[in-house]
Design a protein around this motif. Structure first.
Motif, PDB file in Angstrom:
ATOM      1  N   SER A   1       0.848  -1.182   0.000  1.00  7.74           N
ATOM      2  CA  SER A   1       0.000   0.000   0.000  1.00  7.74           C
ATOM      3  C   SER A   1       0.888   1.237   0.000  1.00  7.74           C
ATOM      4  O   SER A   1       2.063   1.165  -0.348  1.00  7.74           O
ATOM      5  CB  SER A   1      -0.954  -0.023   1.202  1.00  7.74           C
ATOM      6  OG  SER A   1      -0.214  -0.068   2.402  1.00  7.74           O
ATOM      7  N   ASN A   2       0.340   2.366   0.414  1.00  8.29           N
ATOM      8  CA  ASN A   2       1.059   3.639   0.338  1.00  8.29           C
ATOM      9  C   ASN A   2       2.422   3.610   1.000  1.00  8.29           C
ATOM     10  O   ASN A   2       3.347   4.321   0.557  1.00  8.29           O
ATOM     11  CB  ASN A   2       0.215   4.736   0.982  1.00  8.29           C
ATOM     12  CG  ASN A   2      -1.131   4.916   0.331  1.00  8.29           C
ATOM     13  OD1 ASN A   2      -1.921   3.968   0.247  1.00  8.29           O
ATOM     14  ND2 ASN A   2      -1.420   6.109  -0.138  1.00  8.29           N
ATOM     15  N   THR A   3       2.588   2.802   2.044  1.00  7.00           N
ATOM     16  CA  THR A   3       3.863   2.793   2.764  1.00  7.00           C
ATOM     17  C   THR A   3       5.020   2.298   1.906  1.00  7.00           C
ATOM     18  O   THR A   3       6.171   2.632   2.184  1.00  7.00           O
ATOM     19  CB  THR A   3       3.762   1.931   4.032  1.00  7.00           C
ATOM     20  OG1 THR A   3       3.349   0.600   3.672  1.00  7.00           O
ATOM     21  CG2 THR A   3       2.763   2.521   5.015  1.00  7.00           C
ATOM     22  N   LEU A   4       4.725   1.527   0.876  1.00  8.98           N
ATOM     23  CA  LEU A   4       5.786   1.091  -0.038  1.00  8.98           C
ATOM     24  C   LEU A   4       6.447   2.292  -0.689  1.00  8.98           C
ATOM     25  O   LEU A   4       7.650   2.281  -0.971  1.00  8.98           O
ATOM     26  CB  LEU A   4       5.215   0.156  -1.108  1.00  8.98           C
ATOM     27  CG  LEU A   4       6.188  -0.348  -2.183  1.00  8.98           C
ATOM     28  CD1 LEU A   4       7.280  -1.208  -1.571  1.00  8.98           C
ATOM     29  CD2 LEU A   4       5.440  -1.124  -3.261  1.00  8.98           C
ATOM     30  N   ALA A   5       5.667   3.352  -0.924  1.00 11.62           N
ATOM     31  CA  ALA A   5       6.169   4.543  -1.597  1.00 11.62           C
ATOM     32  C   ALA A   5       6.691   5.604  -0.641  1.00 11.62           C
ATOM     33  O   ALA A   5       7.362   6.541  -1.078  1.00 11.62           O
ATOM     34  CB  ALA A   5       5.059   5.152  -2.462  1.00 11.62           C
TER      35      ALA A   5
ATOM     36  N   LYS B   1       6.701  11.346  -5.706  1.00  8.90           N
ATOM     37  CA  LYS B   1       5.742  12.360  -5.238  1.00  8.90           C
ATOM     38  C   LYS B   1       5.790  12.525  -3.724  1.00  8.90           C
ATOM     39  O   LYS B   1       5.927  13.642  -3.208  1.00  8.90           O
ATOM     40  CB  LYS B   1       4.335  11.955  -5.686  1.00  8.90           C
ATOM     41  CG  LYS B   1       3.209  12.807  -5.116  1.00  8.90           C
ATOM     42  CD  LYS B   1       1.867  12.286  -5.608  1.00  8.90           C
ATOM     43  CE  LYS B   1       0.702  13.036  -5.013  1.00  8.90           C
ATOM     44  NZ  LYS B   1      -0.595  12.555  -5.574  1.00  8.90           N
ATOM     45  N   TRP B   2       5.685  11.410  -2.993  1.00  8.79           N
ATOM     46  CA  TRP B   2       5.592  11.512  -1.545  1.00  8.79           C
ATOM     47  C   TRP B   2       6.940  11.749  -0.887  1.00  8.79           C
ATOM     48  O   TRP B   2       7.008  12.344   0.194  1.00  8.79           O
ATOM     49  CB  TRP B   2       4.906  10.276  -0.977  1.00  8.79           C
ATOM     50  CG  TRP B   2       3.473  10.215  -1.429  1.00  8.79           C
ATOM     51  CD1 TRP B   2       2.913   9.292  -2.258  1.00  8.79           C
ATOM     52  CD2 TRP B   2       2.441  11.156  -1.113  1.00  8.79           C
ATOM     53  NE1 TRP B   2       1.588   9.591  -2.485  1.00  8.79           N
ATOM     54  CE2 TRP B   2       1.273  10.725  -1.795  1.00  8.79           C
ATOM     55  CE3 TRP B   2       2.383  12.311  -0.342  1.00  8.79           C
ATOM     56  CZ2 TRP B   2       0.063  11.418  -1.721  1.00  8.79           C
ATOM     57  CZ3 TRP B   2       1.184  13.007  -0.259  1.00  8.79           C
ATOM     58  CH2 TRP B   2       0.048  12.557  -0.929  1.00  8.79           C
ATOM     59  N   THR B   3       8.023  11.338  -1.533  1.00 16.51           N
ATOM     60  CA  THR B   3       9.354  11.670  -1.018  1.00 16.51           C
ATOM     61  C   THR B   3       9.545  13.181  -1.015  1.00 16.51           C
ATOM     62  O   THR B   3      10.088  13.755  -0.050  1.00 16.51           O
ATOM     63  CB  THR B   3      10.449  10.996  -1.866  1.00 16.51           C
ATOM     64  OG1 THR B   3      10.340   9.569  -1.742  1.00 16.51           O
ATOM     65  CG2 THR B   3      11.835  11.423  -1.410  1.00 16.51           C
ATOM     66  N   LYS B   4       9.079  13.830  -2.067  1.00 17.01           N
ATOM     67  CA  LYS B   4       9.168  15.289  -2.148  1.00 17.01           C
ATOM     68  C   LYS B   4       8.353  15.948  -1.045  1.00 17.01           C
ATOM     69  O   LYS B   4       8.832  16.876  -0.365  1.00 17.01           O
ATOM     70  CB  LYS B   4       8.676  15.760  -3.514  1.00 17.01           C
ATOM     71  CG  LYS B   4       8.716  17.277  -3.698  1.00 17.01           C
ATOM     72  CD  LYS B   4       8.222  17.655  -5.086  1.00 17.01           C
ATOM     73  CE  LYS B   4       8.213  19.176  -5.259  1.00 17.01           C
ATOM     74  NZ  LYS B   4       7.703  19.562  -6.609  1.00 17.01           N
ATOM     75  N   VAL B   5       7.124  15.487  -0.832  1.00 16.43           N
ATOM     76  CA  VAL B   5       6.272  16.042   0.223  1.00 16.43           C
ATOM     77  C   VAL B   5       6.914  15.842   1.596  1.00 16.43           C
ATOM     78  O   VAL B   5       6.958  16.765   2.419  1.00 16.43           O
ATOM     79  CB  VAL B   5       4.873  15.382   0.198  1.00 16.43           C
ATOM     80  CG1 VAL B   5       4.056  15.781   1.428  1.00 16.43           C
ATOM     81  CG2 VAL B   5       4.121  15.758  -1.075  1.00 16.43           C
ATOM     82  N   ILE B   6       7.418  14.640   1.844  1.00 16.41           N
ATOM     83  CA  ILE B   6       8.023  14.313   3.140  1.00 16.41           C
ATOM     84  C   ILE B   6       9.245  15.185   3.409  1.00 16.41           C
ATOM     85  O   ILE B   6       9.423  15.714   4.510  1.00 16.41           O
ATOM     86  CB  ILE B   6       8.395  12.821   3.181  1.00 16.41           C
ATOM     87  CG1 ILE B   6       7.122  11.962   3.238  1.00 16.41           C
ATOM     88  CG2 ILE B   6       9.295  12.504   4.371  1.00 16.41           C
ATOM     89  CD1 ILE B   6       7.350  10.502   2.913  1.00 16.41           C
ATOM     90  N   LYS B   7      10.082  15.343   2.411  1.00 18.45           N
ATOM     91  CA  LYS B   7      11.299  16.147   2.590  1.00 18.45           C
ATOM     92  C   LYS B   7      10.972  17.623   2.782  1.00 18.45           C
ATOM     93  O   LYS B   7      11.573  18.306   3.630  1.00 18.45           O
ATOM     94  CB  LYS B   7      12.239  15.952   1.411  1.00 18.45           C
ATOM     95  CG  LYS B   7      12.888  14.560   1.384  1.00 18.45           C
ATOM     96  CD  LYS B   7      13.874  14.420   0.238  1.00 18.45           C
ATOM     97  CE  LYS B   7      14.590  13.070   0.309  1.00 18.45           C
ATOM     98  NZ  LYS B   7      15.555  12.887  -0.789  1.00 18.45           N
TER      99      LYS B   7
END
Length: 325
Positions: free
Chosen positions: A96-100, A312-318
């Motif tokens: 699920s989302n956690t893979l990304a 996408k989510w790496t950018k948001v997290i950073k």
């Protein structure tokens, strides 16, 4: 066009599917039960979706499929177990989302989400929805954003925990809408919803299935669906795309993966069985009842999707400075 990060992740997920690690032949597969690890507790959404498709997949493959719940450590326990399993097609994971997102959230993973798995296929997705308490003065998403802009530090939003899908979705919404809001993490969705209902929190980004009863009773007001397409659960609620925020898209999604090195013929057999399961009218209806949409497709297409989500989510997290450990 894929970014460099996407291409690298796609290479890991895509090429892993064609690397063979042993003398497994498609003609012999499967000759024993298949295990699908669910990195969540039994009874939750991912577990329900897995059991729904696994039954039909097992029938298509002529073999028993066992669902193995291994919750804990934000799905890292289950993912690590599958990453370290034999690459013979008999051990899979419902991703699920956690893979990304987990590679960017955790600094001490024992596996590499982008390179230690091979994609099998996508199952489906459900868009998140932005909800506020009934008594909220913010009647629309435009109102909420305007309040956040004019009252920095005053607007609050809840989530089921740091790094959860609701947390990341709200941070994406903040970035795209250009407004300020304070994150209040909880240990699970239930206490967060309780405080939202009690008007101690201003809004949440959440799977509508978790709050549909409160929406139907009028205790919560949905402002927007975080997707380009509306959800069947709330067909009258506008999407962020129609409200001028086309990049504010956040869904919960599911797909099957296995350890890297699975033989391509085995991956193809598993993917074919998954496609048959997703085409079943009963499966499609049950997914619709859950507010989800089936997303059949090839293994490589799912690998590309995961790569896009990872970037996408790496950018948001950073950008938000989020850490889960």
């Amino acid at each position: 066009m894929l970014t460099s990060a996407c291409r690298n992740a796609a290479a890991g997920l895509g090429l892993a599917a064609v690397l063979s690690s042993g003398p497994v032949h498609a003609a012999d597969f499967p000759d024993k039960p298949i295990r699908i690890v669910v990195p969540y507790a039994a009874g939750g959404g991912v577990d329900i979706v897995t059991r729904l498709v696994s039954e039909k997949m097992g029938a298509a493959l002529g073999q028993t499929i066992i669902v193995d719940n291994r919750p804990g450590a934000a799905t890292n326990i289950g993912m690590a177990a599958v990453a370290q399993a034999d690459a013979d097609g008999y051990t899979l994971l419902t991703a699920s989302n956690t893979l990304a997102s987990n590679a960017a959230l955790f600094s001490n993973l024992t596996f590499d989400p982008a390179h230690d798995f091979a994609p099998v296929g996508s199952i489906g997705y459900a868009p998140l929805v932005v909800v506020v308490p009934e008594a909220s003065p913010n009647k629309t998403l435009k109102d909420l954003i305007a309040y956040g802009k004019s009252h920095p530090g005053k607007l609050t939003y809840a989530s089921a925990g740091s790094g959860s899908s609701g947390h990341l979705a709200s941070e994406l919404l903040k970035a795209e809408g250009g407004f300020d809001a304070l994150h209040v993490p909880y240990k699970g969705g239930a206490p967060a919803i309780t405080d939202l209902l009690g008007q101690r929190i201003d809004f949440m980004s959440i799977n509508p299935l978790e709050v549909i009863s409160h929406i139907q009773s009028g205790k919560l007001r949905p402002l927007a669906v975080l997707n380009a397409q509306p959800t069947a659960l709330l067909p009258q609620v506008p999407t962020t795309a129609t409200l001028g925020l086309p990049e504010a898209v956040a869904t919960v999604w599911w797909g099957l993966i296995g350890p890297k090195g699975m033989p391509q013929p085995v991956v193809q057999q598993l993917n074919t069985a998954l496609q048959k399961a997703l085409q079943d009218p009963g499966v499609q209806k049950r997914l619709a009842d859950l507010g989800a949409t089936a997303t059949p497709g090839s293994a490589s297409a799912f690998g590309t999707f995961v790569a896009d989500e990872t970037a996408k989510w790496t950018k948001v997290i950073k950008q938000a400075g989020i850490k889960a450990d």
